[in-house]
Write a protein that holds these residues in place. Structure first.
Motif, PDB file in Angstrom:
ATOM      1  N   GLU A   1     -34.957   7.059 -49.671  1.00 43.33           N
ATOM      2  CA  GLU A   1     -33.833   8.272 -49.987  1.00 43.33           C
ATOM      3  C   GLU A   1     -33.245   7.973 -51.313  1.00 43.33           C
ATOM      4  O   GLU A   1     -33.194   6.824 -51.620  1.00 43.33           O
ATOM      5  CB  GLU A   1     -32.852   8.075 -48.756  1.00 43.33           C
TER       6      GLU A   1
ATOM      7  N   CYS B   1     -52.494  12.945 -42.450  1.00 43.62           N
ATOM      8  CA  CYS B   1     -51.320  12.657 -43.473  1.00 43.62           C
ATOM      9  C   CYS B   1     -50.248  12.458 -42.924  1.00 43.62           C
ATOM     10  O   CYS B   1     -49.130  12.639 -43.242  1.00 43.62           O
ATOM     11  CB  CYS B   1     -51.441  13.863 -44.504  1.00 43.62           C
ATOM     12  N   HIS B   2     -50.229  12.669 -41.515  1.00 42.67           N
ATOM     13  CA  HIS B   2     -49.125  12.316 -40.619  1.00 42.67           C
ATOM     14  C   HIS B   2     -49.115  10.922 -39.698  1.00 42.67           C
ATOM     15  O   HIS B   2     -50.140  10.925 -38.691  1.00 42.67           O
ATOM     16  CB  HIS B   2     -48.747  13.539 -39.654  1.00 42.67           C
TER      17      HIS B   2
ATOM     18  N   LEU C   1     -44.519  15.704 -50.919  1.00 43.92           N
ATOM     19  CA  LEU C   1     -43.949  14.349 -51.236  1.00 43.92           C
ATOM     20  C   LEU C   1     -42.722  13.801 -50.947  1.00 43.92           C
ATOM     21  O   LEU C   1     -42.069  12.991 -50.578  1.00 43.92           O
ATOM     22  CB  LEU C   1     -44.681  13.970 -52.486  1.00 43.92           C
TER      23      LEU C   1
ATOM     24  N   VAL D   1     -28.920  19.851 -47.857  1.00 47.16           N
ATOM     25  CA  VAL D   1     -29.055  20.263 -49.036  1.00 47.16           C
ATOM     26  C   VAL D   1     -28.728  21.724 -49.358  1.00 47.16           C
ATOM     27  O   VAL D   1     -28.994  22.472 -48.429  1.00 47.16           O
ATOM     28  CB  VAL D   1     -30.093  19.849 -49.755  1.00 47.16           C
TER      29      VAL D   1
ATOM     30  N   PRO E   1     -39.075  16.183 -50.677  1.00 45.05           N
ATOM     31  CA  PRO E   1     -37.931  17.219 -50.302  1.00 45.05           C
ATOM     32  C   PRO E   1     -36.546  16.523 -51.007  1.00 45.05           C
ATOM     33  O   PRO E   1     -36.183  15.633 -51.044  1.00 45.05           O
ATOM     34  CB  PRO E   1     -37.873  17.447 -48.895  1.00 45.05           C
TER      35      PRO E   1
ATOM     36  N   HIS F   1     -35.205   9.617 -40.224  1.00 43.99           N
ATOM     37  CA  HIS F   1     -35.424  10.048 -41.837  1.00 43.99           C
ATOM     38  C   HIS F   1     -34.450   9.017 -42.526  1.00 43.99           C
ATOM     39  O   HIS F   1     -33.255   8.762 -41.825  1.00 43.99           O
ATOM     40  CB  HIS F   1     -35.383  11.513 -42.181  1.00 43.99           C
TER      41      HIS F   1
ATOM     42  N   GLY G   1     -35.738  12.750 -50.473  1.00 41.14           N
ATOM     43  CA  GLY G   1     -36.379  11.963 -49.610  1.00 41.14           C
ATOM     44  C   GLY G   1     -37.772  11.710 -49.634  1.00 41.14           C
ATOM     45  O   GLY G   1     -38.842  12.509 -49.075  1.00 41.14           O
TER      46      GLY G   1
ATOM     47  N   PHE H   1     -33.359  22.340 -45.741  1.00 41.82           N
ATOM     48  CA  PHE H   1     -32.675  21.227 -45.043  1.00 41.82           C
ATOM     49  C   PHE H   1     -31.199  21.456 -44.897  1.00 41.82           C
ATOM     50  O   PHE H   1     -30.609  21.728 -45.878  1.00 41.82           O
ATOM     51  CB  PHE H   1     -33.089  19.987 -45.624  1.00 41.82           C
TER      52      PHE H   1
HETATM   53  C1  FA5 Z   1     -36.819  14.656 -44.554  1.00 43.04           C
HETATM   54  O1  FA5 Z   1     -36.899  13.836 -43.764  1.00 43.04           O
HETATM   55  C2  FA5 Z   1     -35.553  14.894 -45.337  1.00 43.04           C
HETATM   56  N1  FA5 Z   1     -34.543  14.036 -44.742  1.00 43.04           N
HETATM   57  C3  FA5 Z   1     -35.734  14.663 -46.698  1.00 43.04           C
HETATM   58  C4  FA5 Z   1     -34.653  14.993 -47.734  1.00 43.04           C
HETATM   59  C5  FA5 Z   1     -33.799  14.073 -48.023  1.00 43.04           C
HETATM   60  C6  FA5 Z   1     -34.511  16.374 -48.116  1.00 43.04           C
HETATM   61  C7  FA5 Z   1     -32.774  14.470 -49.109  1.00 43.04           C
HETATM   62  C8  FA5 Z   1     -33.526  16.794 -48.822  1.00 43.04           C
HETATM   63  C9  FA5 Z   1     -32.924  15.894 -49.448  1.00 43.04           C
HETATM   64  P1  FA5 Z   1     -39.178  15.755 -44.164  1.00 43.04           P
HETATM   65  O2  FA5 Z   1     -39.263  15.666 -42.868  1.00 43.04           O
HETATM   66  O3  FA5 Z   1     -39.937  16.779 -44.788  1.00 43.04           O
HETATM   67  O4  FA5 Z   1     -37.663  15.548 -44.947  1.00 43.04           O
HETATM   68  O5  FA5 Z   1     -39.696  14.276 -44.765  1.00 43.04           O
HETATM   69  C10 FA5 Z   1     -39.828  13.802 -46.092  1.00 43.04           C
HETATM   70  C11 FA5 Z   1     -41.070  13.343 -46.498  1.00 43.04           C
HETATM   71  O6  FA5 Z   1     -41.532  12.372 -45.653  1.00 43.04           O
HETATM   72  C12 FA5 Z   1     -42.370  14.323 -46.468  1.00 43.04           C
HETATM   73  O7  FA5 Z   1     -42.403  14.988 -47.626  1.00 43.04           O
HETATM   74  C13 FA5 Z   1     -43.340  13.551 -46.365  1.00 43.04           C
HETATM   75  O8  FA5 Z   1     -43.785  13.072 -47.700  1.00 43.04           O
HETATM   76  C14 FA5 Z   1     -42.806  12.357 -45.407  1.00 43.04           C
HETATM   77  N2  FA5 Z   1     -43.217  12.510 -44.047  1.00 43.04           N
HETATM   78  C15 FA5 Z   1     -42.540  13.249 -43.180  1.00 43.04           C
HETATM   79  N3  FA5 Z   1     -43.228  13.066 -42.023  1.00 43.04           N
HETATM   80  C16 FA5 Z   1     -44.229  12.481 -42.126  1.00 43.04           C
HETATM   81  C17 FA5 Z   1     -45.256  11.763 -41.268  1.00 43.04           C
HETATM   82  N4  FA5 Z   1     -45.322  12.112 -40.017  1.00 43.04           N
HETATM   83  N5  FA5 Z   1     -46.214  10.964 -41.834  1.00 43.04           N
HETATM   84  C18 FA5 Z   1     -46.133  10.521 -42.788  1.00 43.04           C
HETATM   85  N6  FA5 Z   1     -45.210  10.931 -43.875  1.00 43.04           N
HETATM   86  C19 FA5 Z   1     -44.200  12.028 -43.365  1.00 43.04           C
END
Ligand code: FA5
Length: 348
Positions: free
Chosen positions: A217, A208-209, A287, A258, A289, A168, A314, A255
């Motif tokens: 970020e 979607c993954h 979308l 935060v 977090p 991330h 993020g 998370f």
């Molecule tokens: C995080 O990666 C946290 N680092 C985000 C964060 C940052 C939270 C700062 C709080 C403060 P997460 O794993 O949910 O969170 O991923 C964040 C976003 O990345 C998801 O909502 C999604 O839009 C995208 N994402 C995550 N995994 C995938 C994937 N495998 N394929 C495509 N998009 C993805």
């Protein structure tokens, strides 16, 4: 014709030959089955035995000479043809402009640049960060100690040397705080930065993954920052990117970096909120977090959490590109399929 006459006429004909076709024609004309040389032999039947012997030898000598001269001429023509081929000018005109189809920016790049412009206009710096990071950057500095169950949320690609592919963009947070903390503490300049980047997770892929995707970020640290600031920036960014109001919802999310943490979802623009494979049939797409930066994370970045507070988000850039361009399956974006990517060509 006598042998001398045949020889003379052959030499004249051979002299005039300029191509393989012409050479073949005179070969047939002179030493073919009905050629002049062959015909000479036919006239032998009326000669005496002695005469036959002498005449036969004469005709054979002539026949060999003719064949040798034809072979020599063949080689000569062949060499000439090769030379001509080698000396030929190229058949293309290098001054004509290339008629190649122009490439274009990838839809994720287009969306990323748009987001960058929006955040830059609101005073955010745009930062870049490596794709290979340390365990400390990706987890420990983010309040995720070794063996913490939160590590399971992100299936990580570890390298042999103990480093890892960034799961991330939060992995850059610690470096960003360290880079800007002096200006914050000494000059009172708030930290406002976004840092887009490619992320990697060993995930099963679906509509979607992806195992390789982009996030962006964003962090802001100052005194008196609240969740309202966070919501304002997110809403501004979304309305600029989509050029219309987008339905969003905020729900609690966990998370370790935060507190409190939220999930910001947008109503799926592929199905209009009805439910489809792109939004896992929920009508909503995770979308962005976000949340208020955990005191431990600020501390690790050299910032006193009793004095400063901040938010972090993020944003899933790849998913944002899907929503913006109506791409139903995330895998199309990394497919390298020009039929798909061509649709976003910006030839203007
Ligand atoms: C995080 O990666 C946290 N680092 C985000 C964060 C940052 C939270 C700062 C709080 C403060 P997460 O794993 O949910 O969170 O991923 C964040 C976003 O990345 C998801 O909502 C999604 O839009 C995208 N994402 C995550 N995994 C995938 C994937 N495998 N394929 C495509 N998009 C993805």
């Amino acid at each position: 014709m006598t042998t001398a006459e045949v020889r003379q006429s052959f030499l004249a004909a051979l002299n005039a030959v300029g191509s393989m076709d012409e050479l073949e024609r005179i070969r047939v004309e002179y030493v073919g089955k009905k050629g002049y040389v062959t015909e000479l032999l036919k006239g032998m039947k009326d000669l005496s035995v002695e005469e036959k012997k002498t005449f036969g030898q004469e005709v054979n000598v002539l026949k060999n000479e003719v064949n040798e001269m034809i072979s020599a001429k063949r080689e000569e023509i062949h060499q000439k043809e090769l030379e001509e081929e080698n000396n030929k000018m190229p058949e293309f005109d290098i001054s004509i402009p290339a008629n190649l189809k122009r490439g274009s920016y990838h839809p994720i790049t287009l969306v990323q640049r748009q987001c960058e412009e929006v955040f830059k206009s609101m005073g955010f710096a745009v930062e870049d960060y490596s794709e290979i990071v340390t365990d400390y950057e990706c987890f420990e500095a983010l309040n995720i100690p070794k063996d913490h169950p939160a590590r399971d949320m992100q299936d990580t690609y570890y390298l042999d040397n103990g480093q890892l592919l960034k799961t991330h963009t939060s992995a850059a947070q610690n470096a960003i705080y360290k880079k800007y903390k002096d200006a914050l503490i000494n000059e009172g300049k708030p930290i406002k930065a976004i840092f887009p980047g490619r992320c990697f997770r060993n995930e099963a892929t679906d509509a979607c993954h992806e195992n390789t995707f982009f996030q962006m970020e964003g962090v802001m640290v100052d005194k008196n920052i609240s969740i309202s600031n966070l919501i304002f920036f997110m809403k501004t960014m979304l309305s600029e990117v989509f050029q219309k109001d987008i339905k969003v919802r905020l729900r609690p999310g966990f998370f370790p970096f935060v507190e409190p943490g939220f999930e910001l979802d947008i109503s799926c623009l592929i199905c209009g909120g009805e439910g489809c494979p792109s939004c896992k049939h929920s009508g909503w797409l995770e979308l962005c977090p976000c949340g208020m930066i955990h005191p431990e994370v600020l501390k690790a970045g050299g910032i006193d959490p009793d004095e400063y507070i901040g938010f972090a988000f993020g944003l899933g850039l790849t998913r944002l590109a899907m929503m913006k361009y109506g791409v139903k399956d995330i895998r199309d974006l990394n497919s390298g399929d020009l039929k798909c990517l061509d649709q976003f060509t910006d030839d203007k």
